[in-house]
Design an enzyme around this catalytic site. Sequence first.
Site, PDB file in Angstrom:
ATOM      1  N   ASP A 131      10.272  58.323  29.061  1.00 33.81           N
ATOM      2  CA  ASP A 131      11.313  59.195  28.536  1.00 33.81           C
ATOM      3  C   ASP A 131      10.772  59.783  27.237  1.00 33.81           C
ATOM      4  O   ASP A 131      10.231  59.043  26.402  1.00 33.81           O
ATOM      5  CB  ASP A 131      12.552  58.335  28.238  1.00 33.81           C
ATOM      6  CG  ASP A 131      13.844  59.058  28.488  1.00 33.81           C
ATOM      7  OD1 ASP A 131      13.943  60.207  28.046  1.00 33.81           O
ATOM      8  OD2 ASP A 131      14.750  58.460  29.083  1.00 33.81           O
ATOM      9  N   ASP A 237      14.254  64.341  27.516  1.00 29.81           N
ATOM     10  CA  ASP A 237      15.640  64.102  27.119  1.00 29.81           C
ATOM     11  C   ASP A 237      16.277  65.359  26.517  1.00 29.81           C
ATOM     12  O   ASP A 237      15.649  66.033  25.691  1.00 29.81           O
ATOM     13  CB  ASP A 237      15.640  62.974  26.068  1.00 29.81           C
ATOM     14  CG  ASP A 237      17.033  62.601  25.616  1.00 29.81           C
ATOM     15  OD1 ASP A 237      17.777  62.043  26.431  1.00 29.81           O
ATOM     16  OD2 ASP A 237      17.381  62.888  24.449  1.00 29.81           O
ATOM     17  N   GLU A 299      16.002  66.709  31.821  1.00 31.03           N
ATOM     18  CA  GLU A 299      17.430  66.363  31.838  1.00 31.03           C
ATOM     19  C   GLU A 299      18.193  67.673  31.632  1.00 31.03           C
ATOM     20  O   GLU A 299      18.511  68.059  30.511  1.00 31.03           O
ATOM     21  CB  GLU A 299      17.777  65.360  30.728  1.00 31.03           C
ATOM     22  CG  GLU A 299      19.187  64.816  30.912  1.00 31.03           C
ATOM     23  CD  GLU A 299      19.852  64.344  29.622  1.00 31.03           C
ATOM     24  OE1 GLU A 299      20.877  63.660  29.726  1.00 31.03           O
ATOM     25  OE2 GLU A 299      19.375  64.665  28.512  1.00 31.03           O
ATOM     26  N   HIS A 362      22.207  56.586  33.287  1.00 25.38           N
ATOM     27  CA  HIS A 362      22.753  55.655  32.288  1.00 25.38           C
ATOM     28  C   HIS A 362      23.828  56.305  31.409  1.00 25.38           C
ATOM     29  O   HIS A 362      24.290  55.681  30.458  1.00 25.38           O
ATOM     30  CB  HIS A 362      21.610  55.128  31.415  1.00 25.38           C
ATOM     31  CG  HIS A 362      20.923  56.230  30.663  1.00 25.38           C
ATOM     32  ND1 HIS A 362      20.011  57.080  31.254  1.00 25.38           N
ATOM     33  CD2 HIS A 362      21.040  56.652  29.394  1.00 25.38           C
ATOM     34  CE1 HIS A 362      19.599  57.956  30.373  1.00 25.38           C
ATOM     35  NE2 HIS A 362      20.209  57.722  29.224  1.00 25.38           N
ATOM     36  N   ASP A 363      24.190  57.552  31.681  1.00 23.60           N
ATOM     37  CA  ASP A 363      25.175  58.246  30.852  1.00 23.60           C
ATOM     38  C   ASP A 363      26.495  58.490  31.553  1.00 23.60           C
ATOM     39  O   ASP A 363      27.437  58.983  30.923  1.00 23.60           O
ATOM     40  CB  ASP A 363      24.626  59.622  30.429  1.00 23.60           C
ATOM     41  CG  ASP A 363      23.497  59.502  29.432  1.00 23.60           C
ATOM     42  OD1 ASP A 363      23.520  58.566  28.611  1.00 23.60           O
ATOM     43  OD2 ASP A 363      22.589  60.344  29.473  1.00 23.60           O
TER      44      ASP A 363
HETATM   45  C1  NOJ Z   1      20.628  62.073  26.827  1.00 25.85           C
HETATM   46  C2  NOJ Z   1      20.406  60.613  27.076  1.00 25.85           C
HETATM   47  O1  NOJ Z   1      20.374  60.385  28.447  1.00 25.85           O
HETATM   48  C3  NOJ Z   1      21.530  59.893  26.365  1.00 25.85           C
HETATM   49  O2  NOJ Z   1      21.571  58.533  26.720  1.00 25.85           O
HETATM   50  C4  NOJ Z   1      21.319  60.076  24.885  1.00 25.85           C
HETATM   51  O3  NOJ Z   1      22.409  59.485  24.197  1.00 25.85           O
HETATM   52  C5  NOJ Z   1      21.265  61.567  24.515  1.00 25.85           C
HETATM   53  N1  NOJ Z   1      20.445  62.321  25.414  1.00 25.85           N
HETATM   54  C6  NOJ Z   1      20.677  61.734  23.139  1.00 25.85           C
HETATM   55  O4  NOJ Z   1      19.318  61.431  23.134  1.00 25.85           O
END
Ligand code: NOJ
Length: 584
Positions: A131, A237, A299, A362-363
């Site tokens: 990542d 990211d 992402e 994971h979000d």
């Molecule tokens: C996306 C990531 O997947 C998330 O977990 C993170 O909090 C934010 N970007 C900030 O880096």
Amino acid sequence: MNSIRLRTLVLAFSMAATGLAAQTIVASGSAPVIDNTWWKHAVIYEIYPRSFQDSNGDGIGDLNGITQRLDYLQALGVDAIWISPMYPSPQVDFGYDISDYENIDPQYGTLKDFDRLMEEAKKRNIRVILDMVLNHTSDKDKWFIESASSRKNKKRNWYVWSDGKPGPNGTPVPPNNWVSLFGGSAWEYMPQTKSFYYHKFYKQQPDLNWRNPEVENAMFGVMKFWLDRGVAGYRLDAIPTLFEDPQQRNEPATGGTNAQGDPNLQEIYTSNLPEVHDVMRRMRAMVGKYPGDRVLIGETYLPNTAELDKWYGGAKKDELQLPMDMIVGFSNKLDANMFRTRLSEVETQVHGSQPLLVFDNHDNIRSWERYGDGVHNVAIAKILATMLFTTRATALMYYGEELGMVTSTPTRVEDVRDPIGKTGWPNEKGRDGERTPMQWDPTPPQAGFSTSATTWLPVASNYKTVNVQTELADPNSLLNWHKNLIEMRRKRDAVRDGGMVMLDGTNASVLSYVRTAPPGHHNIVVALNMTAQPQKIALDLKEAGIQQTAIKTLMTNESSLMGATTTSITLPPFASWIGEVQMQ
Ligand code: NOJ
């Protein structure tokens, strides 16, 4: 379980903007294309390192834990793992606030452990993708400490600073209305230099200034550090947020407030600015100099497929190889028409680039709850997996998705670990629920994840039945469904390299398609009943140019479909069925 919602932090644009007009699109080229580039066929598995396997009994997962579990990943059929950030970090955002880009956080191990993981993964033909957080660093990173130390510091211009505007009582106020996706103003005041810095995420995550070429140079240097160590590529990211409007204009309010209580804004000045594509092209050229088809994954939460296409570089295909299509996987509704339209779009409207599908990360609340109806969740999870592995896309999955791990959201604010769950409680309960430890076996209390009496997040309470060991022993389990699909994807030419043609294009209940094989190989038909009622279908294979009609069932979760010999069948509620067209 709290209400099903997509968290605003990941939604730079409204999904509603995608527009689902036509329902009858028949997708994509029917001609098989054989291309052995590894990432075009890959199953990529996201590992949240805190939660996968604890090897030293401290209740937190680590790199040696991942190494211990590589045999499991190999047996599942995984081609690459993406490890969420494992660099040194104050862990405010659990690793997405990096304070040293060229090392390993001691909680997770050492560079030696990392090299051993790489070596062991290689022995099993598993690639390692890292990542890379380019939008921001931790406020404890030496670059930010320098930048913040004085207006004259040589790294001052590495971050986004502003004097703000004069406030009512002489103290300055932020220069504009930009809000942090994690709550509050996106500007943090530093009295020592009488200035504000910009942070799209937590205030401990100051945004880098990508208009400064020194930043690009430094970050490309960091990327080379790990590429030289052998990583197969990066998941980038929050990549659409690298640039902000240099004039720092206010963003238009769209009405109402978000879960953090901030006004909803249209992010036209803080996300997806055109300048980002120049950086992507240079990055692709840099990574392209390495041997072995290194890959850039984005992402990319975007409003529509036309925007997604730009991230591939459009017809030039000179940006990311795999920007994530979040439109299919985060539509959150089991709707055959919608999947038909959206899968067709990503097949036909990205200049032939390779789609990347993803249903879990994971979000977001796990797909188990976002798509499940609470009664047929296993069958629904099998439908999602079938789409993930039998369409032409590269498949990205998240640890535990293969087991049907549930979202275990904390019920008390004092148990919340994710800061957005603390500031947003009770509207936003944070992302802990989808980050609970991997469930390996039925052993209490930690399901094989850890020997510690307590773990950083509690193991979900259903671990006695939902775990790797128990599911491996059950031929009908969700885990074995995943294994079988992945094996089929590897072995069947039609699924691996075939074209894709939608069938029965106006059926609002059943999604059906053919993967067309090269001559001499079997065509494969897929039908997925997305409703709670039985559905009778009679698929016309001629729509895909196939003259044969005899079928043999290859995989189904319904025993009544095992003996199907034609494509005229009645699919029980939420049935998945995959058939092989016989060569007469
Ligand atoms: C996306 C990531 O997947 C998330 O977990 C993170 O909090 C934010 N970007 C900030 O880096």
